[in-house]
Every structure is written in C-alpha cells, then in structure tokens.
Design an enzyme around this catalytic site. Structure first.
Site: not given
Ligand code: NAP
Length: 300
Positions: A53, A97, A120
């Site tokens: 990422k 994460q 996200d």
C-alpha cells in the site's frame, strides 16, 4: 473460453489517472495526499500488504506512512493514536490494517477513525451511507470490483448476482452495492455464507458470482451455468514445493473447470487484488480533494 477480467491492466490505467490528478491537486493543496496506515502487531501477511500500500501511494505521488504499534498495546492507546492522526491536518486518510490482535475490538478501533479520513470505508457512518446510497467512502475491494465491471462493460442491471461470503469488508458491502439503484447495480442479489444449504443450487442460477471466502476450489465448473461472470476475491497461499517461494496463490474459483463455461473470469493473482489497491488510492485522493475543497471554501 472465458475472457480474463484483467485487474492488473485496469488498475494501471486508474493509477495513471490518479497520478495525473495529483499533479493538479498538488498545486491547489501545496502538498500531496497523505495516507497513514496503522499496523498493530507482527502478522506476516499484514507486513506484505502494508508495504504494498505504501509503495502504491509513493508510485502515484502520494505520501504514506506506517505507524507500527506493539502487539500488546491496549485498545485505549490505539484509539489515542488514531485520534492524533484525525487531528493532524496534513493527513487525509487513515486506515487500520486487519486483522487486529484478538484482545482489541475491531469495531471500536475502526469507529475511532474520523469518517472524513476513513478511506477503507469501514466506519459505521460510511457503511450506513453505503446502505442509504449517500456519498461516503466505499470499502476498497467492492469499489475495485465495480470499477472492473465498468471497464469491461459488464451489465449488472436485472442480473442475478450470487455473492459468496458476507464479511463487512467484502461480501456484505458488495451485496448492498450491487442491489442499489445505480450503475453498476440494479441487480437481484443472493448473499450466501457458511450456513447456506446447497451452495451450488444458488450459483447455478447466477449470471454473476462474486466469491470472497478464502477456500481454494470452492466454486467449480459444475456449480455454474454457461456464460457466467466469475469474480474471485479469495486469496490463499497453498504450499507448492516446485516454486522457489514454496507456495502458490489460489482463489475460491477452480479456474480450470470454470474457464470453459464462464464468459469472464478474474485471475488470481492479477484480478481483484490490484483493483483493491487502486481503489484505496481513489479513496485517498477523494479524501484529499474533499479536504482541499473545504479549505478553499472556508478561505473564500
Ligand atoms: P472473512 O471475513 O473470513 O469472511 C469469509 C466469509 O466466507 C464469511 O462470511 C463466511 O461465512 C463465508 N464462508 C465460509 N465458508 C463458506 C462456505 N463453505 N460457503 C459459503 N460461504 C462461506 O474473509 P474476507 O475478509 O471477506 O476475505 C475472504 C477472502 O478474500 C480471503 O481469502 C481474503 O484473503 C481475500 N481477500 C482478498 C482481497 C483482495 O484484494 N483480493 C481483499 C480482501 C479479502 P460466515 O459469515 O457464516 O462465517
């Protein structure tokens, strides 16, 4: 023979467009979009995903940083760290994460992220907006799949879509998006999970299957009808001593038996994975643009 839904190719084009936009945005904001990735613990797969990422961000001209937190950290300490990132005006996007160590509440931690920085799309407010068809952040994997449908002009209107797996992150979000009155969308959606009886009875009636389970070979050729579109989100490492790495990546779809029946299919790797990564960049750019517009309008 099925045509490939080439996520690598489509994501390269999306990344190129983002890179071009960032040059323009940079002039406006006097700085590049900035993503912070919170990584708790030492999960080896997370290590690889977070590095990827960060590399993606840098490739398109964004700034990205990794905030490493100890596996034994308390929930309050993680939340306090996130609140600091929320307050930092130089940061546009914040993600945590997953998976988190088991002593931490995923929902509490995800809901500590400011909804304006939740790139996200996992904060309850953004998930609620997804359900009520309001502008918000859409989780990266389903957003990437919608982009893939657009790129290959896969018609979803009136189609029967079977989504396999109901995680917040993928299956549930995908089922909501495809059933909304939108394009892509307007589909009739069946959402299946581990307690679904006779999965094949459902998949046999599907025009499109989106599978997100993590069980290699779950969907086989005899479970689908001719011409089906198969989108395989699953990624699992399967041991393969013949490879230098010692493993091979497998999706949920049994590629061999499906490719002669499907009209389109995503490869694993090279299908949904790169689209997910590109979609995270799209969301981060959206967060940065919204921040810039806010600054500009308050200056005016
Ligand atoms: P998850 O949270 O573990 O969810 C898996 C889902 O599959 C659950 O809803 C589970 O049902 C369902 N399931 C389990 N066995 C089943 C069966 N036999 N038939 C039908 N449904 C079944 O996983 P996830 O985060 O959604 O990820 C799924 C897979 O996609 C993993 O391999 C992951 O690595 C991969 N992934 C890939 C990307 C990408 O970018 N390519 C992104 C995210 C995830 P219950 O709810 O009943 O337990």
């Amino acid at each position: 023979m099925a045509k490939l839904l080439d996520g690598k190719k489509v994501s390269t084009k999306i990344k190129h467009d983002i890179q071009e936009k960032i040059h323009g945005l940079d002039n406006l904001a006097q700085r590049a979009p900035h993503l912070s990735v919170v990584q708790v613990g030492l999960d080896p797969a997370s290590e690889i995903y977070v590095s990827a990422k960060i590399r993606d961000c840098e490739e398109v001209g964004m700034v990205a940083d990794r905030i490493r937190l100890a596996p034994s950290i308390s929930e309050e300490e993680v939340i306090s760290k996130i609140e600091g990132l929320n307050r930092d005006e130089d940061i546009d996007g914040v993600i945590v994460q997953l998976p988190l160590p088991p002593h931490l509440s995923k929902n509490r931690i995800l809901n500590a992220i400011s909804p304006e920085k939740d790139v996200d799309g996992l904060h309850s407010l953004n998930f609620g907006k997804l359900g009520t068809h309001m502008q918000g952040f859409i989780p990266a994997t389903p957003l990437g799949i919608l982009e893939l449908f657009k790129a290959y002009q896969i018609e979803t209107k009136g189609q029967h879509v079977v989504v396999v797996g109901r995680s917040h992150l993928v299956g549930l979000a995908m089922s909501i998006l495809l059933s909304r009155g939108d394009n892509p969308g307007d589909a009739t959606v069946t959402l299946t999970h581990r307690y679904t009886r006779n999965l094949g009875r459902h998949t046999q009636t599907a025009d499109i299957i989106v599978t997100a389970v993590g069980k290699p070979g779950l969907i086989t050729g005899d479970m689908v009808k001719e011409g089906v579109v198969v989108v395989d989100v699953g990624i699992v490492r399967v041991s393969d001593k013949s490879r230098p790495s010692g493993y091979v990546l497998r999706g949920d779809a049994d590629f061999e038996s499906l490719q002669s029946k499907a009209s389109y299919i995503t490869p694993v790797p090279g299908g949904v994975g790169p689209m997910t990564r590109a979609a995270l960049l799209q969301n981060t750019l959206q967060a940065a643009e919204q921040g810039v517009y806010k600054t500009n309008s308050s200056d005016a």
